[in-house]
Each structure stands twice: as structure tokens, then as C-alpha cells.
Enzyme design. Structure first.
Site, PDB file in Angstrom:
ATOM      1  N   SER A 263      -8.761   4.868 -14.760  1.00 16.89           N
ATOM      2  CA  SER A 263      -7.278   4.202 -14.142  1.00 16.89           C
ATOM      3  C   SER A 263      -6.627   5.214 -12.747  1.00 16.89           C
ATOM      4  CB  SER A 263      -6.824   3.896 -15.242  1.00 16.89           C
ATOM      5  OG  SER A 263      -5.913   5.113 -15.914  1.00 16.89           O
TER       6      SER A 263
ATOM      7  N   THR B  67      -9.358  -0.076  -9.088  1.00 13.24           N
ATOM      8  CA  THR B  67      -9.710   0.296 -10.956  1.00 13.24           C
ATOM      9  C   THR B  67      -7.882   0.067 -10.795  1.00 13.24           C
ATOM     10  OG1 THR B  67      -8.509   2.840 -12.190  1.00 13.24           O
ATOM     11  CG2 THR B  67      -8.070   2.241  -9.529  1.00 13.24           C
ATOM     12  N   TYR B  68      -7.207   0.515 -12.149  1.00 14.58           N
ATOM     13  CA  TYR B  68      -6.029  -0.349 -11.956  1.00 14.58           C
ATOM     14  C   TYR B  68      -4.945   1.114 -12.576  1.00 14.58           C
ATOM     15  CZ  TYR B  68      -7.426   0.714 -17.343  1.00 14.58           C
ATOM     16  OH  TYR B  68      -7.808   1.756 -18.461  1.00 14.58           O
TER      17      TYR B  68
ATOM     18  N   LYS C 159       0.653  -1.538   0.197  1.00 13.78           N
ATOM     19  CA  LYS C 159      -0.266   0.132   0.332  1.00 13.78           C
ATOM     20  C   LYS C 159       0.866   0.955  -0.271  1.00 13.78           C
ATOM     21  CE  LYS C 159      -0.765   0.551   4.912  1.00 13.78           C
ATOM     22  NZ  LYS C 159      -2.259   1.050   5.551  1.00 13.78           N
TER      23      LYS C 159
ATOM     24  N   GLY D 240     -11.168   8.888 -15.491  1.00  9.71           N
ATOM     25  CA  GLY D 240     -12.241   8.126 -16.384  1.00  9.71           C
ATOM     26  C   GLY D 240     -13.168   8.833 -15.146  1.00  9.71           C
ATOM     27  N   ALA D 241     -14.036   7.562 -14.533  1.00  7.92           N
ATOM     28  CA  ALA D 241     -15.304   7.465 -13.570  1.00  7.92           C
ATOM     29  C   ALA D 241     -14.646   7.859 -11.841  1.00  7.92           C
ATOM     30  CB  ALA D 241     -15.462   6.349 -13.608  1.00  7.92           C
ATOM     31  N   ALA D 242     -13.783   7.214 -12.014  1.00  9.61           N
ATOM     32  CA  ALA D 242     -13.096   7.522 -10.844  1.00  9.61           C
ATOM     33  C   ALA D 242     -12.421   8.806 -10.410  1.00  9.61           C
ATOM     34  CB  ALA D 242     -11.474   6.673 -11.053  1.00  9.61           C
TER      35      ALA D 242
END
Length: 121
Positions: free
Chosen positions: A25, A57-58, A9, A73-75
Site C-alpha cells: 500500500s 496501489t491503495y 492528485k 510491500g512490493a511497491a
């Protein structure tokens, strides 16, 4: 038995940008990826400390040394520039691997510079 455990993390990173008009992403500085042992394309969870949002996400590669943590994007709708986030990756471990289990925890400052790398929770 197998168990999904914390692999790595990046703790309390600062969101540097949120770009809605991009294919989804999270962009992460290459130095942070190396320190955390995370990889481009890897699935991660983003935990937003400011608003409690948790989403997956990635990873895509960010410029080395720039300190980028950019949600795309959506994130981008789930964070604001300046929010503090925890970026978490998990891995599946076999029971015989638990005796050598050492997750990587990367602590960063407000500019996403590495302040410490730990190998325990």
C-alpha cells in the site's frame, strides 16, 4: 457516455520511507488525504518522477501532520526515500457532470506540507 477523469492528485510529494516488509500500500498523511479528498482503501496510481515508474496501489492512513508518504510491500522496490512522486486518483464521471467538473490538485513542499490546493488542472 461516461469517462474516467482525474479526481485528485498530490503533486511532487517526497517519499519519506519505503518499507518492503509490510503488506502492500501507500501510507499518506491524514492532512494530505483530507485536502486531496482521497480515502483510505482507494486505488491510486503512483508516478515516480525520479525513475519514471508508474504503478497502482491503495491508500492506508498515515499519522496526521507527520508528512508521511511511505510505499509499502512490493511497491517499496519502485521508489527510494527522497524520490518525488505524484499520487493520482481517478473517478468515472457521467457526461452531465462535466460542466461542474473540478479535480483537486494538492501542491506540497519538500516536507509534504500543503502549499496550495487547486480545483483545476
Amino acid at each position: 457516455m461516461t469517462m474516467e477523469m482525474l479526481y485528485s492528485k498530490i503533486h511532487r510529494a517526497t517519499v519519506t520511507d519505503a518499507n518492503l516488509n509490510y503488506v502492500g500500500s501507500v501510507t499518506i498523511d491524514e492532512l494530505l488525504l483530507e485536502a486531496s479528498k482521497m480515502r483510505v482503501g482507494q486505488k491510486v496510481e503512483i508516478l515516480n518522477i525520479n525513475n519514471g515508474e508508474r504503478f497502482s496501489t491503495y491508500i492506508i492512513l498515515g499519522e496526521r501532520g507527520k508528512g508521511d508518504i511511505c510505499l509499502n510491500g512490493a511497491a517499496a522496490r519502485k521508489v527510494h526515500k527522497g524520490d518525488k512522486v505524484i499520487i493520482v486518483a481517478y473517478a468515472t464521471y457521467e457526461e452531465h457532470e462535466f460542466s461542474n467538473y473540478q479535480p483537486t490538485v494538492v501542491l506540497v513542499d519538500d516536507e509534504n506540507r500543503i502549499s496550495e490546493v487547486l480545483t483545476s488542472i
